[in-house]
Design a protein around this motif. Structure first.
Motif, PDB file in Angstrom:
ATOM      1  N   SER A 109       0.832  -1.201   0.000  1.00 25.73           N
ATOM      2  CA  SER A 109       0.000   0.000   0.000  1.00 25.73           C
ATOM      3  C   SER A 109       0.869   1.254   0.000  1.00 25.73           C
ATOM      4  O   SER A 109       0.676   2.158  -0.815  1.00 25.73           O
ATOM      5  CB  SER A 109      -0.951   0.008   1.194  1.00 25.73           C
ATOM      6  N   ALA A 110       1.833   1.318   0.900  1.00 22.36           N
ATOM      7  CA  ALA A 110       2.716   2.491   0.963  1.00 22.36           C
ATOM      8  C   ALA A 110       3.493   2.629  -0.336  1.00 22.36           C
ATOM      9  O   ALA A 110       3.646   3.741  -0.859  1.00 22.36           O
ATOM     10  CB  ALA A 110       3.671   2.378   2.148  1.00 22.36           C
ATOM     11  N   TRP A 111       3.977   1.506  -0.875  1.00 23.96           N
ATOM     12  CA  TRP A 111       4.740   1.525  -2.127  1.00 23.96           C
ATOM     13  C   TRP A 111       3.901   2.123  -3.246  1.00 23.96           C
ATOM     14  O   TRP A 111       4.372   2.978  -3.990  1.00 23.96           O
ATOM     15  CB  TRP A 111       5.183   0.093  -2.453  1.00 23.96           C
ATOM     16  N   ASP A 117       1.945  10.594  -3.965  1.00 24.21           N
ATOM     17  CA  ASP A 117       2.224  11.329  -2.722  1.00 24.21           C
ATOM     18  C   ASP A 117       1.155  11.113  -1.664  1.00 24.21           C
ATOM     19  O   ASP A 117       0.824  12.013  -0.893  1.00 24.21           O
ATOM     20  CB  ASP A 117       2.409  12.822  -3.011  1.00 24.21           C
ATOM     21  N   GLY A 118       0.582   9.908  -1.645  1.00 25.90           N
ATOM     22  CA  GLY A 118      -0.355   9.523  -0.599  1.00 25.90           C
ATOM     23  C   GLY A 118      -1.777  10.027  -0.766  1.00 25.90           C
ATOM     24  O   GLY A 118      -2.631   9.720   0.060  1.00 25.90           O
ATOM     25  N   THR A 135      -1.022   7.055 -18.627  1.00 31.80           N
ATOM     26  CA  THR A 135      -0.366   8.339 -18.394  1.00 31.80           C
ATOM     27  C   THR A 135       1.131   8.092 -18.166  1.00 31.80           C
ATOM     28  O   THR A 135       1.546   6.952 -17.934  1.00 31.80           O
ATOM     29  CB  THR A 135      -0.942   9.034 -17.140  1.00 31.80           C
ATOM     30  N   PRO A 136       1.938   9.147 -18.180  1.00 30.53           N
ATOM     31  CA  PRO A 136       3.353   8.953 -17.829  1.00 30.53           C
ATOM     32  C   PRO A 136       3.521   8.304 -16.447  1.00 30.53           C
ATOM     33  O   PRO A 136       4.429   7.486 -16.248  1.00 30.53           O
ATOM     34  CB  PRO A 136       3.927  10.368 -17.872  1.00 30.53           C
ATOM     35  N   LEU A 137       2.637   8.620 -15.516  1.00 33.74           N
ATOM     36  CA  LEU A 137       2.714   8.013 -14.187  1.00 33.74           C
ATOM     37  C   LEU A 137       2.415   6.519 -14.249  1.00 33.74           C
ATOM     38  O   LEU A 137       3.121   5.711 -13.634  1.00 33.74           O
ATOM     39  CB  LEU A 137       1.752   8.706 -13.212  1.00 33.74           C
ATOM     40  N   MET A 167      -6.610   5.839  -6.739  1.00 30.77           N
ATOM     41  CA  MET A 167      -5.394   6.647  -6.788  1.00 30.77           C
ATOM     42  C   MET A 167      -5.597   7.845  -7.700  1.00 30.77           C
ATOM     43  O   MET A 167      -4.877   8.837  -7.591  1.00 30.77           O
ATOM     44  CB  MET A 167      -4.210   5.815  -7.272  1.00 30.77           C
ATOM     45  N   VAL A 168      -6.565   7.719  -8.586  1.00 27.95           N
ATOM     46  CA  VAL A 168      -6.948   8.820  -9.464  1.00 27.95           C
ATOM     47  C   VAL A 168      -8.475   8.822  -9.544  1.00 27.95           C
ATOM     48  O   VAL A 168      -9.092   7.775  -9.687  1.00 27.95           O
ATOM     49  CB  VAL A 168      -6.286   8.701 -10.864  1.00 27.95           C
TER      50      VAL A 168
END
Length: 185
Positions: A109-111, A117-118, A135-137, A167-168
């Motif tokens: 999860s943290a990874w 950025d959380g 996306t680039p991300l 996350m998005v």
């Protein structure tokens, strides 16, 4: 009530969209389960996966990575005979390898959430046609997942997964879930 246009009128899709899709998920095991299911979805429709999701959960021992990481050829063969799931050798073998990679990462999860950025990204798309498929991300995250040993995690799969796990927030502006999901950050 207006929803994102991809939902259509199937009650399974409506329920998934209204209660789950885009809601920030922080549980490592649940994040991994959804990534595995998105990998199984490659080349298929998401409704196919949703209809088989409970079968997947039974077949894959509740998506317990510690159990799955110990599986071998006999387990692959057993799963290939299971009509309740997608019987694709490559995807089944990838799931076993992905369980091992998941365990190597530690706090998955943290990874994952470190990439944003959380906090969920909050694009404001007017229509479904504006929403990207990658996306680039998602390209960077896909590359990093692969470097960690994951398979079936290309940038399009990763972006769909990022949307699914919140996350998005890609609920479109006119969707009744856009604002409530934005507040969940």
């Amino acid at each position: 009530m207006e929803r994102c246009s991809w939902v259509g009128s199937d009650p399974i899709y409506e329920a998934y969209h209204d209660t789950e899709w885009g809601v920030p998920e922080r549980d490592s095991r649940a994040l991994w389960e959804k990534l595995v299911l998105d990998g199984f979805q490659a080349g298929l429709s998401w409704i196919t996966i949703l209809k088989k999701r409970e079968n997947f959960r039974v077949a894959f021992e509740g998506f317990d990575p510690e159990v799955i990481a110990r599986w071998g050829d006999a387990d692959v063969e057993r799963l290939l005979r299971n009509p309740g799931i997608i019987r694709h050798r490559g995807k089944i073998e990838a799931t076993i390898g992905n369980a091992r990679a998941f365990l190597e990462i530690g706090d998955f999860s943290a990874w994952c959430w470190d990439y944003v950025d959380g906090a969920p990204l909050q694009p404001r798309f007017a229509s479904q046609g504006d929403v990207p498929t990658q996306t680039p991300l998602s390209q960077r995250m896909s590359k990093d997942l692969k470097a960690a040993g994951f398979k079936f995690c290309g940038p399009t799969i990763v972006y769909a997964w990022m949307e699914a796990v919140g996350m998005v927030n890609d609920h479109t502006l006119q969707c009744h879930r856009h604002h409530p999901v934005a507040l969940l950050g």
